[in-house]
Structure formats: structure tokens, C-alpha cells
Enzyme design. Structure first.
Site, mmCIF file in Angstrom:
data_model
loop_
_atom_site.group_PDB
_atom_site.id
_atom_site.type_symbol
_atom_site.label_atom_id
_atom_site.label_comp_id
_atom_site.label_asym_id
_atom_site.label_seq_id
_atom_site.Cartn_x
_atom_site.Cartn_y
_atom_site.Cartn_z
ATOM 1 C CG ASP A 63 -6.615 -5.774 0.579
ATOM 2 O OD1 ASP A 63 -6.591 -4.578 0.250
ATOM 3 O OD2 ASP A 63 -7.250 -6.194 1.573
ATOM 4 C CB ALA A 68 -11.765 3.357 -7.118
ATOM 5 C CG LEU A 80 -2.665 6.620 -4.642
ATOM 6 C CD1 LEU A 80 -1.334 6.683 -3.903
ATOM 7 C CD2 LEU A 80 -2.945 5.207 -5.129
ATOM 8 C CE1 TYR A 90 -13.350 -0.749 -3.714
ATOM 9 C CE2 TYR A 90 -12.271 -2.412 -2.351
ATOM 10 C CZ TYR A 90 -12.208 -1.244 -3.096
ATOM 11 O OH TYR A 90 -11.008 -0.585 -3.236
ATOM 12 C CE LYS A 135 -10.269 -1.077 -7.254
ATOM 13 N NZ LYS A 135 -9.909 0.210 -7.918
ATOM 14 C CD1 TRP A 193 -5.796 -3.556 4.788
ATOM 15 C CD2 TRP A 193 -4.798 -3.430 6.784
ATOM 16 N NE1 TRP A 193 -6.161 -4.661 5.507
ATOM 17 C CE2 TRP A 193 -5.567 -4.623 6.738
ATOM 18 C CE3 TRP A 193 -4.072 -3.157 7.930
ATOM 19 C CZ2 TRP A 193 -5.647 -5.504 7.802
ATOM 20 C CZ3 TRP A 193 -4.133 -4.043 8.991
ATOM 21 C CH2 TRP A 193 -4.916 -5.206 8.944
ATOM 22 C CG ASP A 211 -18.105 10.929 -13.208
ATOM 23 O OD1 ASP A 211 -17.774 9.792 -12.813
ATOM 24 O OD2 ASP A 211 -19.207 11.444 -12.959
#
Length: 283
Positions: free
Chosen positions: A102, A60, A12, A125, A129, A151, A36
Site C-alpha cells: 500500500d 524484500a 509471508l 520504501y 517497491k 498491514w 539473494d
């Protein structure tokens, strides 16, 4: 507008740098070598040196299954690293756009998840998040906008589209689950939407995905067909038939409701089949 993109070498991040550059913003892309999240001095220096108006955090620890055994590292980046970044944003007066997932939901609802639905992550995870979301908003309040996607696929990095194209080229039968549903989100479209988020800076949580909910099995068949391979190569299986089972549990329902995005005056992102075809052409 001065914009700093973290994780700029990633899937992304690469498209975010391109989209903000195309918009006319003054963009600095910082890859992990330059910023970092696990290194407090690196975070502080990276933001102090660029003094942005907006920071887009695409960095991430995203190895979902590895997080199950690498718990400390997952939280170091996805939680504590985000808190460090949020504090650095506060120090220079920058708005933080933090990319989330999600996986903060348990996937048990029988409808798309709204931005204000209760979270209940089932994996390390997802928990790391969610902790990062809360850290960003704790430090910055409405000067942080959390953008949840699902996704994610793009031209850069590893993703499902590239995997399926490799499998399709080999011509071997494959099996993917048909009891996990979500909306594939393509980084080129998401990155353009992030430019609008940077202009609006709404604060709070936004869900941003392409349209068209599918199962993984259905999505794989679409990728095969778009790539010129036989969609009959893929067969549906249930999650509990996976052998070996995946270490991290996945939400059965990953469909995110984009209603708040639309309520802010934005057009819904395209159906995922359109950017899928575009991505296949580029690859």
C-alpha cells in the site's frame, strides 16, 4: 505445477510454502541464503536450478524507516533485485507473482484505492517497491502479477500482533495513531489466495487484503481484546503527536479495494478479526 517461493523464511514466505505444498504443488522455498535478490548470480542460479512454472516473490527490504537512510540498499533489493528476478523468470518461462505494498500510494484519497489508481509513494520504501513493480512488468508484461497487500501479520517473523501482545503482557499503557487506516492482512489467508493467483495468472495488479478497515488504534484494541488483555491499555493519538516522529511517512489511507480479485471469480478474503483470533490461538 512447480513453484519457487523467494523469501521463504520470512513472514509471508513461510506461509506461502505451506499453502502451495498443501495444494499439491511441487514447491521449492528459497531463503535469502539460497537466493539473494541483491546478488545477480544467486538470482540466476536459484531460478535456473528450480525451473519453476511460477515464482512467488516474498523477498524484500521491508524495514520501512531504515530505508530512509539506506536508500541504495532498498533499491538494490526492491527494484534492481526484482528486475533480476523477472529476467530469470523470463529465461525459464515462469510467471512471476510479485508482492508489493500500500505504500506505493500517498494515502490522500477519501475512498479505498483501486489497482488502477495513480501511485505517489511518499517514502523511500514506497518508491523502491513501486520501482520493483514497474521493473517486473517491464520485463515480463502480463507474465507478471503484482499483488499489493497492507498491514501484513502472521505467525512467523515480527509484526504488530506480536508487538502488542508483548506490550499487553507487560500491562503498561500504550498509544497508537487513529488517523492512519488500513485493512490488516493475515499471511495464512493471503498465502492461500496466492495459490489461486498462481492458477489464474491474471497479470497486471491485484489488491489482496482481509476485510474490515480500522485505524492502528482500533486494531491494537482488537489485538489486546483477542489476547485476553484490557483494550483500555491503548489510547489514540494523532500522527503528528508521535515523539519522536517516524522517519518514513505513512499513508493516512491504506485501504485497498479488492474489486479486481472478486471480478476474477474469487471470494473476498475474510474479515480480519477471524484470522486474528486464529493467529492468537496459535501464538
Amino acid at each position: 505445477m512447480r513453484v519457487t517461493v523467494t523469501g521463504a523464511a520470512g513472514q509471508l514466505g513461510s506461509d506461502a510454502v505451506a499453502a502451495f505444498t498443501a495444494s499439491g504443488a511441487d514447491v521449492t522455498g528459497l531463503a535469502r541464503a539460497e537466493l539473494d535478490l541483491a546478488d545477480a548470480d544467486s538470482v540466476e542460479h536459484g531460478i535456473a536450478a528450480t525451473r519453476p512454472d511460477v515464482v512467488v516473490n516474498c523477498a524484500a527490504y521491508t524495514a520501512v524507516d531504515a530505508c530512509e537512510t539506506d536508500v541504495e540498499a532498498a533499491h538494490e533489493v526492491n527494484e534492481y533485485g526484482v528486475r533480476r528476478l523477472a529476467q530469470a523468470c523470463a529465461d525459464v518461462g515462469a510467471h512471476l507473482i510479485h508482492i508489493s505494498t500500500d505504500y506505493v500510494f500517498d494515502g490522500r484519497l477519501d475512498r479505498p484505492y483501486r489497482d488502477d489508481d495513480a501511485t505517489n509513494p511518499q517514502s523511500v520504501y514506497g518508491r523502491s517497491k513501486l520501482a520493483g513493480e514497474l521493473a517486473a512488468r517491464d520485463v515480463l508484461g502480463d507474465a507478471a502479477t503484482v499483488v499489493r497487500a497492507s498491514w501484513v501479520c502472521g505467525e512467523h517473523g515480527n509484526n504488530m500482533v506480536k508487538l502488542v501482545r508483548r506490550l499487553g503482557a507487560a500491562g503498561n499503557p500504550m498509544a497508537f495513531v487513529d488517523d492512519q487506516r488500513g485493512c490488516p492482512t493475515f499471511t495464512a489467508d493471503l498465502a492461500e489466495a496466492l495459490v489461486a493467483v498462481a492458477g489464474q495468472r491474471p497479470g497486471g495488479v491485484l489488491h489482496l487484503t482481509n476485510g474490515g478497515a480500522v485505524s492502528w488504534y482500533e486494531f491494537v484494541a482488537e489485538i489486546l481484546e483477542a489476547s485476553g488483555y484490557d483494550p483500555g491499555l491503548v489510547s489514540p493519538i494523532a500522527t503528528d503527536e508521535l515523539d519522536p516522529p517516524r522517519p518514513a511517512p505513512r499513508p493516512a489511507n491504506s485501504v485497498l479495494d479488492n474489486a479486481r480479485w472478486v471480478a476474477l471469480g474469487n471470494s473476498p478474503l475474510r474479515h480480519h478479526r477471524e484470522p486474528l483470533l486464529e493467529l492468537v490461538e496459535r501464538l
